[in-house]
Scaffold this motif. Structure first.
Motif, PDB file in Angstrom:
ATOM      1  N   ARG A 148       0.843  -1.195   0.000  1.00  0.00           N
ATOM      2  CA  ARG A 148       0.000   0.000   0.000  1.00  0.00           C
ATOM      3  C   ARG A 148       0.879   1.246   0.000  1.00  0.00           C
ATOM      4  O   ARG A 148       2.035   1.202   0.416  1.00  0.00           O
ATOM      5  CB  ARG A 148      -0.946   0.004   1.203  1.00  0.00           C
ATOM      6  CG  ARG A 148      -2.034  -1.059   1.103  1.00  0.00           C
ATOM      7  CD  ARG A 148      -3.067  -0.945   2.208  1.00  0.00           C
ATOM      8  NE  ARG A 148      -4.121  -1.936   2.038  1.00  0.00           N
ATOM      9  CZ  ARG A 148      -5.205  -1.762   1.281  1.00  0.00           C
ATOM     10  NH1 ARG A 148      -5.383  -0.602   0.646  1.00  0.00           N
ATOM     11  NH2 ARG A 148      -6.108  -2.712   1.161  1.00  0.00           N
TER      12      ARG A 148
ATOM     13  N   THR B 163      -0.181   6.536   2.329  1.00  0.00           N
ATOM     14  CA  THR B 163      -1.405   6.870   3.075  1.00  0.00           C
ATOM     15  C   THR B 163      -2.135   5.623   3.552  1.00  0.00           C
ATOM     16  O   THR B 163      -3.051   5.715   4.379  1.00  0.00           O
ATOM     17  CB  THR B 163      -2.360   7.685   2.184  1.00  0.00           C
ATOM     18  OG1 THR B 163      -2.857   6.847   1.121  1.00  0.00           O
ATOM     19  CG2 THR B 163      -1.659   8.896   1.597  1.00  0.00           C
TER      20      THR B 163
ATOM     21  N   GLN C  30      -4.097   3.939   1.713  1.00  0.00           N
ATOM     22  CA  GLN C  30      -5.399   3.878   1.049  1.00  0.00           C
ATOM     23  C   GLN C  30      -5.348   3.239  -0.339  1.00  0.00           C
ATOM     24  O   GLN C  30      -6.359   2.727  -0.813  1.00  0.00           O
ATOM     25  CB  GLN C  30      -5.978   5.292   0.932  1.00  0.00           C
ATOM     26  CG  GLN C  30      -6.238   5.959   2.276  1.00  0.00           C
ATOM     27  CD  GLN C  30      -6.774   7.373   2.114  1.00  0.00           C
ATOM     28  OE1 GLN C  30      -7.040   7.815   1.003  1.00  0.00           O
ATOM     29  NE2 GLN C  30      -6.926   8.084   3.224  1.00  0.00           N
ATOM     30  N   ILE C  31      -4.202   3.268  -0.998  1.00  0.00           N
ATOM     31  CA  ILE C  31      -4.116   2.764  -2.372  1.00  0.00           C
ATOM     32  C   ILE C  31      -3.313   1.472  -2.376  1.00  0.00           C
ATOM     33  O   ILE C  31      -2.192   1.419  -1.862  1.00  0.00           O
ATOM     34  CB  ILE C  31      -3.459   3.804  -3.302  1.00  0.00           C
ATOM     35  CG1 ILE C  31      -4.280   5.095  -3.293  1.00  0.00           C
ATOM     36  CG2 ILE C  31      -3.336   3.255  -4.719  1.00  0.00           C
ATOM     37  CD1 ILE C  31      -3.639   6.230  -4.051  1.00  0.00           C
ATOM     38  N   ARG C  32      -3.893   0.438  -2.959  1.00  0.00           N
ATOM     39  CA  ARG C  32      -3.261  -0.875  -2.987  1.00  0.00           C
ATOM     40  C   ARG C  32      -2.622  -1.126  -4.351  1.00  0.00           C
ATOM     41  O   ARG C  32      -3.199  -0.830  -5.393  1.00  0.00           O
ATOM     42  CB  ARG C  32      -4.294  -1.966  -2.696  1.00  0.00           C
ATOM     43  CG  ARG C  32      -3.713  -3.374  -2.539  1.00  0.00           C
ATOM     44  CD  ARG C  32      -4.807  -4.346  -2.116  1.00  0.00           C
ATOM     45  NE  ARG C  32      -4.277  -5.668  -1.811  1.00  0.00           N
ATOM     46  CZ  ARG C  32      -4.141  -6.645  -2.706  1.00  0.00           C
ATOM     47  NH1 ARG C  32      -4.506  -6.443  -3.973  1.00  0.00           N
ATOM     48  NH2 ARG C  32      -3.651  -7.826  -2.345  1.00  0.00           N
TER      49      ARG C  32
ATOM     50  N   ASP D  48      -5.854   0.281  -8.440  1.00  0.00           N
ATOM     51  CA  ASP D  48      -7.291   0.550  -8.414  1.00  0.00           C
ATOM     52  C   ASP D  48      -7.789   1.205  -9.699  1.00  0.00           C
ATOM     53  O   ASP D  48      -8.945   1.609  -9.775  1.00  0.00           O
ATOM     54  CB  ASP D  48      -7.620   1.449  -7.216  1.00  0.00           C
ATOM     55  CG  ASP D  48      -6.839   2.763  -7.256  1.00  0.00           C
ATOM     56  OD1 ASP D  48      -5.777   2.800  -7.902  1.00  0.00           O
ATOM     57  OD2 ASP D  48      -7.291   3.745  -6.629  1.00  0.00           O
TER      58      ASP D  48
END
Length: 425
Positions: A263, A266, A268-270, A277
């Motif tokens: 990730r 943050t 939040q993004i994989r 994403d």
């Protein structure tokens, strides 16, 4: 020694120096060009050879990766570049030039000219000083300001500076007061080399200095011939260089990365071996302080110029280490995946500086070495093709095979022409 400069204007003195070069029967140096960059308080130097050896009707030049030899038996030029196997072992061999070599006949090959022009300081100015009909004529058209500067020692020799200011460009010639040779030239940094530019053309360095160091310059006749790098082991003799085809596509093009998942900073993004994403993912591998800062600046501005629709379909991200992450500017808006143990780098089969484009299935669609404002244009075109569903890896390999066959055909004809010309001599 040239006549005493006392009683001369700086312009007259500089003209007399170039006149000495133009009439010299011998000259040699071990020159090199130095690009000095200051960034984050550190000075980084890049050096490249730019030396000339001349004695009556013999000339040897070592300019960046180009080697040039001209003497009564003929002219020979070759390229020392391990990344292209010495330009595929091509060697230009031409008839000799009569007498003092005219400058307009020394560098007539297009490939040779392009490689020398792309060097840090362009062609060796010594060639113009020695062989031009009127050396540096543009400096003496009355539009420049020429003045004496201070004195200093260079190579333990007393030297006098002559400043030349042309528009916004400032040259400084350091001239040996005893021998009359130029021992150093401080050049204007007109163009920042592309690898040191951001997308706006600004330098990522705080300051840049370009200097020609004419080490061991002398007009004295030599006792021995210079030693240049040897010709390729199996030279392919031609009358002019045949441009090489593009490099073979990377081995990992069209492959699926090894399994991994991570990730961004943050959380939040994989990112995984199946992509991100978004439909298309552009990853820039920038490890270390300066490369991460440079890449984040380029990518932030590039993404900022995209349409909102494109940003919903494309994920642009940086893969760096802890050191690089800490140096990235706060205004950075690009996701950063910290790859401290090179797991992502290894899974992708990537190298430092690579740009990799993944499609929605995680297949590697494009691999490119290096990131600058010019390469972003190419990357943008590839992103568009991938979004349109084009099989970019297959197209790239087909194009490479076609280019390779074309090159081999042209080279074969060039080799035959050279043999035919040699047999007619």
């Amino acid at each position: 020694m040239i006549a005493s400069y006392k009683g001369m204007t700086a312009e007259q003195f500089l003209e007399s120096v170039f006149a000495r070069y133009r009439s010299a029967e011998s000259y040699r140096d071990q020159a090199r060009v130095r690009l000095s960059l200051r960034h984050n308080g550190r000075v980084v130097n890049e050096l490249a050879p730019l030396s000339v050896w001349f004695d009556r009707n013999s000339l040897y030049v070592e300019a960046y990766d180009v080697r040039l030899r001209s003497h009564p038996s003929g002219r020979t030029a070759w390229i020392k570049d391990s990344t292209t196997r010495d330009f595929d072992s091509q060697v230009v061999r031409l008839p000799p030039l009569d007498g003092r070599p005219p400058i307009d006949q020394l560098l007539t090959d297009a490939v040779l000219n392009d490689r020398i022009a792309a060097g840090l300081a362009g062609p060796p100015p010594q060639l113009e000083w020695l062989f031009a009909e009127t050396p540096m004529a543009g400096l003496f058209d009355g539009k420049q300001k020429i003045a004496f500067g201070r004195r200093r020692e260079i190579e333990d020799r007393p030297c006098l500076a002559v400043h030349v200011v042309a528009d916004q460009e400032h040259y400084r010639f350091w001239i040996d007061q005893t021998e009359g040779v130029i021992r150093r030239v401080d050049l204007p940094s007109i163009l920042v080399p592309m690898q040191h530019q951001t997308i706006s053309g600004d330098s990522v360095a705080e300051s840049m200095l370009l200097t020609l160091e004419l080490r061991q310059a002398t007009f004295q006749s030599p006792n021995t011939q210079p030693s240049l790098a040897e010709l390729p082991a199996r030279p392919k003799f031609v009358d002019q260089f045949v441009p090489l085809p593009p490099a073979q596509p990377a081995a990992n093009l069209g492959t699926t990365p090894g399994e991994f998942a991570t990730r961004d900073q943050t959380g939040q993004i994989r990112l995984s071996n199946r992509g991100s994403d978004r439909e298309v993912t552009v990853l820039v591998f920038a490890l270390g302080n300066s490369s991460a800062v440079h890449a984040s600046t380029l990518l932030t501005r590039w993404v900022g110029m995209m349409t909102s629709e494109l940003r919903t379909r494309l994920r642009v991200a940086l893969v760096s280490d802890e050191a690089g992450f800490r140096q990235v500017p706060r205004q950075n808006t690009i996701p950063i995946f910290i790859d401290q143990h090179a797991e992502v780098l290894t899974a992708m089969g990537a190298a430092e500086g690579d740009v990799i484009i993944l499609n929605r299935n995680g297949t590697i669609q494009w691999v490119q070495s290096g990131l600058n404002s010019e390469s972003l244009t190419q990357i943008g075109l590839i992103v568009g093709d991938v979004l349109d569903g084009i099989d970019v890896p297959t197209r790239a390999r087909q194009q490479w095979r076609s280019d390779q066959l074309t090159y081999e055909s042209i080279l074969s004809a060039a080799l035959a022409r050279h043999v035919a010309r040699q047999s007619q001599r």
